[in-house]
Design an enzyme around this catalytic site. Structure first.
Site, PDB file in Angstrom:
ATOM      1  N   HIS A  74       0.819  -1.220   0.000  1.00 49.87           N
ATOM      2  CA  HIS A  74       0.000   0.000   0.000  1.00 49.87           C
ATOM      3  C   HIS A  74       0.853   1.271   0.000  1.00 49.87           C
ATOM      4  CE1 HIS A  74      -3.040  -2.765   1.336  1.00 49.87           C
ATOM      5  NE2 HIS A  74      -2.375  -3.031   2.428  1.00 49.87           N
ATOM      6  N   GLU A 126      -2.968   3.132   2.167  1.00 52.78           N
ATOM      7  CA  GLU A 126      -2.725   3.624   0.796  1.00 52.78           C
ATOM      8  C   GLU A 126      -3.147   5.098   0.681  1.00 52.78           C
ATOM      9  OE1 GLU A 126      -4.399   1.211  -2.425  1.00 52.78           O
ATOM     10  OE2 GLU A 126      -4.671   3.024  -3.611  1.00 52.78           O
ATOM     11  N   ASN A 225      -9.843  -4.629  -0.169  1.00 51.05           N
ATOM     12  CA  ASN A 225     -10.420  -5.158  -1.415  1.00 51.05           C
ATOM     13  C   ASN A 225     -11.357  -6.327  -1.145  1.00 51.05           C
ATOM     14  OD1 ASN A 225      -8.998  -7.861  -2.406  1.00 51.05           O
ATOM     15  ND2 ASN A 225      -7.436  -6.652  -1.372  1.00 51.05           N
TER      16      ASN A 225
END
Ligand code: SF4
Length: 287
Positions: A74, A126, A225
């Site tokens: 990230h 991130e 995700n």
């Protein structure tokens, strides 16, 4: 009865790259090998790596000795990178190239004095790193509903990017907002920075969720995700379960379900997928 296993499963390109790098260094390094925060968002893989002597720390101050330090997929904020360099640690950068590309974009937009709109989760590593590259010019949008409030005070020049793992459908709504007449007097640059792997997995997740009676989404509960895949599946399939391991499977109430879908996040290892498939077969198919 049938098990539909997604085609896009297991480690994505960025995670595989980070895992290959760390395995190579753990095998040959005599110095301590650190990672600042979990290298990938999968607790079971992290546990395994820590047994193989990877030292996971949450703050730079916890790194006492000289050694190697991994930058996770990230990425990390710029100021952290500077501190690591000052400590004279050997840095191994496992930032995913897709993430790196957004860091460069944000950095360039900031230099040209754009207000940078980042669509993503404020506390995700991130996004925290992207904000650092924006040099105080970023506004983070977590939900489409936040848009109007957040863009007040934006510059005449606006750059839009997204965290790699955001849902395509949601990002599209944000893009449409910035393409509306409201912005005809502004200069708006839109960058579709969603990761291609994420997009493929999301499309497949929706298809599988629509076609099956029950879906298991395997991956870290801390994985952005995987959480997004579970959210997408639950829009189309109320029997959606986000699990980390096979032990969490309880199919007592679902014996009559005929089609079971299995989907995985980008940091889910093959061994956990195999265990889940086996357990589902045993529980439902009696195989
Ligand atoms: S999900 Fe995409 S952006 Fe994230 S590590 Fe994998 S390939 Fe890179």
């Amino acid at each position: 009865m049938e098990i539909i296993l997604a085609k896009n499963i297991g480690f994505c390109f960025g995670v595989k790259r980070a895992m290959d790098l760390v395995t190579a260094h753990l095998n040959k390094s005599k110095e301590p090998v650190y990672t600042l925060g979990p290298l990938i968002h999968n607790p079971q893989v992290m546990e395994k790596l820590e047994k193989e002597n990877l030292v996971c720390v949450s703050k730079i101050e916890q790194i006492k000795k000289r050694g190697k330090v991994f930058i996770r997929s990230h990425g990390v904020p710029r100021e952290i990178l500077t501190k690591l360099k000052r400590k004279k640690l050997k840095i191994i950068d496992a930032t995913c190239p897709y993430v790196k590309r957004i860091q460069h974009l944000v950095n360039n937009l900031a230099k040209k004095n754009y207000t940078i709109i980042i669509f993503g989760k404020r506390n995700h590593p991130e996004v925290e790193a992207l904000v650092s590259y924006a040099q105080g010019k970023a506004k983070v949008i977590e939900k489409v509903e936040d848009l109007t409030r957040q863009i007040s005070g934006a510059n005449k020049k606006i750059g839009l990017v997204a965290q790699t793992t955001q849902a395509t459908e949601d990002f599209q709504k944000i893009i449409s907002f910035f393409q509306s007449p409201l912005f005809q007097n502004k200069e708006v640059k839109i960058y579709n920075t969603l990761c291609p792997t994420t997009k493929k997995r999301q499309t497949e997740a929706e298809k599988i969720a629509r076609e099956t009676d029950l879906v298991f989404v395997i991956g870290g509960k801390n994985s952005s995700n995987t959480t997004r895949l579970a959210e997408i599946c639950s829009r189309y399939q109320r029997n959606t379960f986000h699990i980390e391991t096979a032990e969490e499977i309880d199919l007592k109430n679902f014996k009559r379900k005929t089609k079971i879908g299995i989907i995985t996040g980008a940091s889910t290892p093959e061994w956990i997928i195999k265990e889940v498939v086996e357990r589902v077969k045993k529980s439902i198919l009696g195989g």
